[in-house]
Scaffold this active site. Structure first.
Site, mmCIF file in Angstrom:
data_model
loop_
_atom_site.group_PDB
_atom_site.id
_atom_site.type_symbol
_atom_site.label_atom_id
_atom_site.label_comp_id
_atom_site.label_asym_id
_atom_site.label_seq_id
_atom_site.Cartn_x
_atom_site.Cartn_y
_atom_site.Cartn_z
ATOM 1 N N LYS A 65 29.596 103.501 -49.200
ATOM 2 C CA LYS A 65 30.027 102.302 -49.925
ATOM 3 C C LYS A 65 29.551 102.318 -51.381
ATOM 4 O O LYS A 65 30.195 101.753 -52.253
ATOM 5 C CB LYS A 65 29.518 101.037 -49.222
ATOM 6 C CG LYS A 65 30.211 100.793 -47.883
ATOM 7 C CD LYS A 65 29.762 99.482 -47.256
ATOM 8 C CE LYS A 65 30.273 99.374 -45.831
ATOM 9 N NZ LYS A 65 29.904 98.115 -45.199
ATOM 10 N N ASP A 101 33.083 92.537 -47.017
ATOM 11 C CA ASP A 101 32.016 92.209 -46.060
ATOM 12 C C ASP A 101 31.483 90.804 -46.358
ATOM 13 O O ASP A 101 31.148 90.049 -45.437
ATOM 14 C CB ASP A 101 30.844 93.194 -46.183
ATOM 15 C CG ASP A 101 31.196 94.574 -45.641
ATOM 16 O OD1 ASP A 101 32.024 94.651 -44.725
ATOM 17 O OD2 ASP A 101 30.630 95.565 -46.137
HETATM 18 P P1 NDP Z 1 20.727 99.928 -44.315
HETATM 19 O O1 NDP Z 1 20.328 101.291 -43.856
HETATM 20 O O2 NDP Z 1 21.239 99.749 -45.702
HETATM 21 O O3 NDP Z 1 19.437 98.927 -44.122
HETATM 22 C C1 NDP Z 1 18.718 98.916 -42.932
HETATM 23 C C2 NDP Z 1 17.669 97.782 -42.974
HETATM 24 O O4 NDP Z 1 17.086 97.703 -41.669
HETATM 25 C C3 NDP Z 1 16.524 98.013 -43.960
HETATM 26 O O5 NDP Z 1 16.155 96.767 -44.503
HETATM 27 C C4 NDP Z 1 15.399 98.573 -43.062
HETATM 28 O O6 NDP Z 1 14.098 98.278 -43.537
HETATM 29 C C5 NDP Z 1 15.663 97.757 -41.806
HETATM 30 N N1 NDP Z 1 15.173 98.370 -40.565
HETATM 31 C C6 NDP Z 1 15.579 99.526 -39.983
HETATM 32 N N2 NDP Z 1 14.955 99.699 -38.806
HETATM 33 C C7 NDP Z 1 14.138 98.622 -38.626
HETATM 34 C C8 NDP Z 1 13.227 98.221 -37.606
HETATM 35 N N3 NDP Z 1 13.036 98.980 -36.523
HETATM 36 N N4 NDP Z 1 12.561 97.057 -37.756
HETATM 37 C C9 NDP Z 1 12.728 96.291 -38.843
HETATM 38 N N5 NDP Z 1 13.575 96.616 -39.859
HETATM 39 C C10 NDP Z 1 14.268 97.777 -39.748
HETATM 40 O O7 NDP Z 1 21.755 99.410 -43.240
HETATM 41 P P2 NDP Z 1 23.036 98.435 -43.433
HETATM 42 O O8 NDP Z 1 22.642 97.241 -44.191
HETATM 43 O O9 NDP Z 1 24.192 99.255 -43.900
HETATM 44 O O10 NDP Z 1 23.352 98.049 -41.902
HETATM 45 C C11 NDP Z 1 22.439 97.242 -41.186
HETATM 46 C C12 NDP Z 1 23.028 96.824 -39.850
HETATM 47 O O11 NDP Z 1 24.197 96.029 -40.027
HETATM 48 C C13 NDP Z 1 23.426 98.000 -38.975
HETATM 49 O O12 NDP Z 1 22.936 97.753 -37.691
HETATM 50 C C14 NDP Z 1 24.946 97.973 -38.989
HETATM 51 O O13 NDP Z 1 25.461 98.426 -37.759
HETATM 52 C C15 NDP Z 1 25.255 96.506 -39.199
HETATM 53 N N6 NDP Z 1 26.533 96.260 -39.929
HETATM 54 C C16 NDP Z 1 27.443 95.357 -39.421
HETATM 55 C C17 NDP Z 1 28.621 95.069 -40.112
HETATM 56 C C18 NDP Z 1 29.625 94.117 -39.533
HETATM 57 O O14 NDP Z 1 30.749 94.059 -40.023
HETATM 58 N N7 NDP Z 1 29.273 93.375 -38.537
HETATM 59 C C19 NDP Z 1 28.951 95.714 -41.390
HETATM 60 C C20 NDP Z 1 27.931 96.635 -41.834
HETATM 61 C C21 NDP Z 1 26.773 96.887 -41.118
HETATM 62 P P3 NDP Z 1 13.307 99.295 -44.549
HETATM 63 O O15 NDP Z 1 13.840 99.000 -45.932
HETATM 64 O O16 NDP Z 1 11.882 98.876 -44.393
HETATM 65 O O17 NDP Z 1 13.594 100.682 -44.079
#
Ligand code: NDP
Length: 261
Positions: A65, A101
């Site tokens: 993206k 989104d």
């Molecule tokens: P990113 O990789 O950009 O961000 C992931 C985030 O999750 C970061 O803030 C990370 O923290 C945090 N994180 C990861 N693992 C853990 C954990 N075990 N405990 C706490 N925090 C955690 O991901 P996206 O924003 O692209 O996607 C996030 C979620 O949203 C995904 O599950 C995806 O499937 C879903 N999604 C749904 C959409 C929809 O249309 N419904 C559209 C897009 C995404 P840190 O910075 O500390 O690593």
């Protein structure tokens, strides 16, 4: 006239429901178009692929993206704010980028009277949701387990906190945008503070499509819940409107909902 061709770019893409959603609505509305998927290896190739495949437009998903944002010549307001594009239209050798989104999240809430929101996570999805809420008059608090990704939000005037600094407070909506629960059985936060947050909440929202531990906890506490599927469908609906350059009656969301099941 030739059939119009659209595609989803991502890696992976084989699991995506987007072709089902879009093709169902093309059929329903008798639009001569087809939506397929394309496994992209390198985000820098996006622009060239769009033109060489003769696509009228495309959706872009993880992890491209931000590459899509860089590839576009013109951007809509949300795409500019968020720094990410999930919908592209090709016109006169130019790429026009949008982010659906953000409006997709708001539409998935339906009519609402929420006044406060807590976003857990600070990745791409959190960015889209933070700007969507701000556009709807709600200034969210964005909280993350680590500090580095919070800088983006701080610079743009959002309230931020790392999880350890979260104070017990009431938020109408608690939104999980972390990947906790996506492919594991983890909660985004330890149980105790999450229970405190849920105590004051009206809605627990998880962007993940399946029933996560976060949603199961909300269910046990009898709080209204929403999973990520509606957001997915609404972002597809708004992308569809951009592709066909026409406002579509909202009743047709049901066609996409049935296709998703
Ligand atoms: P990113 O990789 O950009 O961000 C992931 C985030 O999750 C970061 O803030 C990370 O923290 C945090 N994180 C990861 N693992 C853990 C954990 N075990 N405990 C706490 N925090 C955690 O991901 P996206 O924003 O692209 O996607 C996030 C979620 O949203 C995904 O599950 C995806 O499937 C879903 N999604 C749904 C959409 C929809 O249309 N419904 C559209 C897009 C995404 P840190 O910075 O500390 O690593």
């Amino acid at each position: 006239m030739n059939k119009k061709l659209f595609a989803l770019f991502g890696n992976p893409v084989s699991h995506s429901k987007s072709p089902l959603l879009h093709n169902a609505l093309y059929r329903e509305l008798s639009i001569d178009a087809c939506y397929t998927r394309y496994l992209l290896e390198d985000g820098r190739a996006l622009r060239e692929k769009l033109f060489s495949l003769g696509l009228c437009g495309a959706n872009v998903t993880v992890p491209f993206k931000e590459d899509a944002y860089s590839a576009c010549d013109e951007l809509d307001m949300f795409a500019k704010d968020i720094g990410a594009v999930n919908t592209i239209v090709t016109k006169n050798e130019k790429l026009y980028g949008y982010n659906t989104d953000a409006p997709g999240f708001i539409a998935s809430l339906g009519h609402f009277s929420y006044k406060s929101a807590l976003i857990l996570g600070a990745g791409g999805t959190a960015r889209a949701i933070a700007f969507a809420l701000r556009d709807s008059g709600i200034e969210p608090l964005v909280a993350n387990r680590s500090k580095s990704r919070l800088g983006f939000f701080l610079e743009r005037g959002f309230a931020t906190a790392v999880f350890d600094e979260l104070k017990p407070a009431e938020y109408d909506i608690v939104i999980n945008t972390t990947s906790a629960g996506l492919a594991d059985e983890l909660l985004p936060l330890p149980m105790e503070p999450l229970v405190e947050l849920f105590n004051g909440a009206k809605l627990a929202y998880d962007c993940i499509y399946r029933e996560t531990p976060f949603l199961r906890l909300a269910k046990e506490m009898r709080i209204d819940r929403k999973g990520g599927i509606d957001m997915l469908i609404w972002q597809a609906f708004f992308a569809f409107e951009i592709f066909v350059d026409t406002k579509i009656d909202k009743k047709y969301i049901e066609v996409m909902k049935s296709a998703a099941n």
